[in-house]
Write a protein that holds these residues in place. Structure first.
Motif, PDB file in Angstrom:
ATOM      1  N   ASP A  48      38.080  29.019  43.776  1.00  0.00           N
ATOM      2  CA  ASP A  48      39.048  27.964  43.484  1.00  0.00           C
ATOM      3  C   ASP A  48      38.467  26.963  42.494  1.00  0.00           C
ATOM      4  O   ASP A  48      39.158  26.519  41.580  1.00  0.00           O
ATOM      5  N   ARG A  49      37.193  26.599  42.646  1.00  0.00           N
ATOM      6  CA  ARG A  49      36.564  25.652  41.727  1.00  0.00           C
ATOM      7  C   ARG A  49      36.594  26.190  40.299  1.00  0.00           C
ATOM      8  O   ARG A  49      36.859  25.461  39.355  1.00  0.00           O
ATOM      9  N   GLN A  50      36.345  27.496  40.140  1.00  0.00           N
ATOM     10  CA  GLN A  50      36.384  28.108  38.814  1.00  0.00           C
ATOM     11  C   GLN A  50      37.790  28.067  38.224  1.00  0.00           C
ATOM     12  O   GLN A  50      37.948  28.047  37.004  1.00  0.00           O
ATOM     13  N   ARG A  51      38.807  28.041  39.078  1.00  0.00           N
ATOM     14  CA  ARG A  51      40.196  27.938  38.630  1.00  0.00           C
ATOM     15  C   ARG A  51      40.618  26.479  38.432  1.00  0.00           C
ATOM     16  O   ARG A  51      41.763  26.206  38.088  1.00  0.00           O
ATOM     17  N   GLY A  52      39.688  25.535  38.706  1.00  0.00           N
ATOM     18  CA  GLY A  52      39.986  24.121  38.536  1.00  0.00           C
ATOM     19  C   GLY A  52      40.668  23.488  39.731  1.00  0.00           C
ATOM     20  O   GLY A  52      41.305  22.451  39.615  1.00  0.00           O
ATOM     21  N   ILE A  53      40.533  24.120  40.897  1.00  0.00           N
ATOM     22  CA  ILE A  53      41.170  23.630  42.126  1.00  0.00           C
ATOM     23  C   ILE A  53      40.095  23.166  43.096  1.00  0.00           C
ATOM     24  O   ILE A  53      39.202  23.937  43.450  1.00  0.00           O
ATOM     25  N   LYS A  54      40.172  21.908  43.509  1.00  0.00           N
ATOM     26  CA  LYS A  54      39.245  21.403  44.525  1.00  0.00           C
ATOM     27  C   LYS A  54      39.753  21.863  45.886  1.00  0.00           C
ATOM     28  O   LYS A  54      40.933  21.708  46.203  1.00  0.00           O
ATOM     29  N   ASN A  55      38.860  22.433  46.695  1.00  0.00           N
ATOM     30  CA  ASN A  55      39.261  23.016  47.972  1.00  0.00           C
ATOM     31  C   ASN A  55      38.265  22.615  49.052  1.00  0.00           C
ATOM     32  O   ASN A  55      37.302  23.317  49.316  1.00  0.00           O
ATOM     33  N   ASP A  56      38.491  21.441  49.669  1.00  0.00           N
ATOM     34  CA  ASP A  56      37.635  20.977  50.759  1.00  0.00           C
ATOM     35  C   ASP A  56      38.068  21.553  52.104  1.00  0.00           C
ATOM     36  O   ASP A  56      37.267  21.675  53.025  1.00  0.00           O
ATOM     37  N   ALA A  57      39.351  21.869  52.213  1.00  0.00           N
ATOM     38  CA  ALA A  57      39.912  22.438  53.443  1.00  0.00           C
ATOM     39  C   ALA A  57      41.213  23.138  53.072  1.00  0.00           C
ATOM     40  O   ALA A  57      41.744  22.945  51.980  1.00  0.00           O
ATOM     41  N   MET A  58      41.721  23.951  53.997  1.00  0.00           N
ATOM     42  CA  MET A  58      43.009  24.610  53.800  1.00  0.00           C
ATOM     43  C   MET A  58      43.796  24.514  55.103  1.00  0.00           C
ATOM     44  O   MET A  58      43.202  24.424  56.176  1.00  0.00           O
ATOM     45  N   ILE A  59      45.106  24.548  54.970  1.00  0.00           N
ATOM     46  CA  ILE A  59      45.953  24.648  56.152  1.00  0.00           C
ATOM     47  C   ILE A  59      47.000  25.730  55.918  1.00  0.00           C
ATOM     48  O   ILE A  59      47.387  26.006  54.784  1.00  0.00           O
ATOM     49  N   TRP A  60      47.424  26.341  57.003  1.00  0.00           N
ATOM     50  CA  TRP A  60      48.567  27.243  56.998  1.00  0.00           C
ATOM     51  C   TRP A  60      49.649  26.560  57.815  1.00  0.00           C
ATOM     52  O   TRP A  60      49.391  26.090  58.930  1.00  0.00           O
ATOM     53  N   VAL A  61      50.842  26.501  57.247  1.00  0.00           N
ATOM     54  CA  VAL A  61      51.974  25.831  57.891  1.00  0.00           C
ATOM     55  C   VAL A  61      53.195  26.726  57.764  1.00  0.00           C
ATOM     56  O   VAL A  61      53.399  27.356  56.726  1.00  0.00           O
ATOM     57  N   ASN A  62      54.019  26.761  58.804  1.00  0.00           N
ATOM     58  CA  ASN A  62      55.283  27.486  58.717  1.00  0.00           C
ATOM     59  C   ASN A  62      56.203  26.793  57.712  1.00  0.00           C
ATOM     60  O   ASN A  62      56.401  25.580  57.783  1.00  0.00           O
TER      61      ASN A  62
END
Length: 121
Positions: A48-62
């Protein structure tokens, strides 16, 4: 999806100040939204960092939870999440990437710990 946290605050990004700080709407939810909080694996965070996206956490939501609110989630929205458990602290994040999962009934949201100074409106 296993619910291990809840979204306790959701605010849409509506504009930016002259200094580039985000301005957010009023609260969009009156009730907690259940979600699965995921710590990204190092490979995913690096990709994600290489794609320019900061990703400290993720969530899945309905997806149906956002449909019930009448809100289409967008990058830049401010999300406050509280893990389940006694005395768990909540954390404010900004949505940095949004992807459908499976048949589209679940949304994966990449999150960055909020880094603006003002905290939005």
């Amino acid at each position: 999806m296993i619910s291990n946290a809840k979204i306790i605050s959701l605010k849409a990004q509506t504009a930016a100040t002259g200094l580039g700080e985000p301005v957010h709407s009023e609260e969009l939810t009156d009730f907690p939204l259940l979600c699965e909080l995921i710590t990204p694996k190092s490979y995913r965070a690096e990709t994600d960092r290489q794609r320019g996206i900061k990703n400290d956490a993720m969530i899945w939501v309905n997806r149906s939870m956002f449909d019930a609110l009448g809100h289409a989630l967008a990058v830049g929205d401010r999300i406050t999440i509280r893990p389940h458990g006694l005395n768990a602290d909540s954390t404010e994040y900004d949505a940095t990437d949004i992807n459908p999962r499976g048949n589209g009934s679940v949304i994966e949201i990449s999150l960055a710990v909020r880094d603006d100074q003002a905290g939005g409106a």
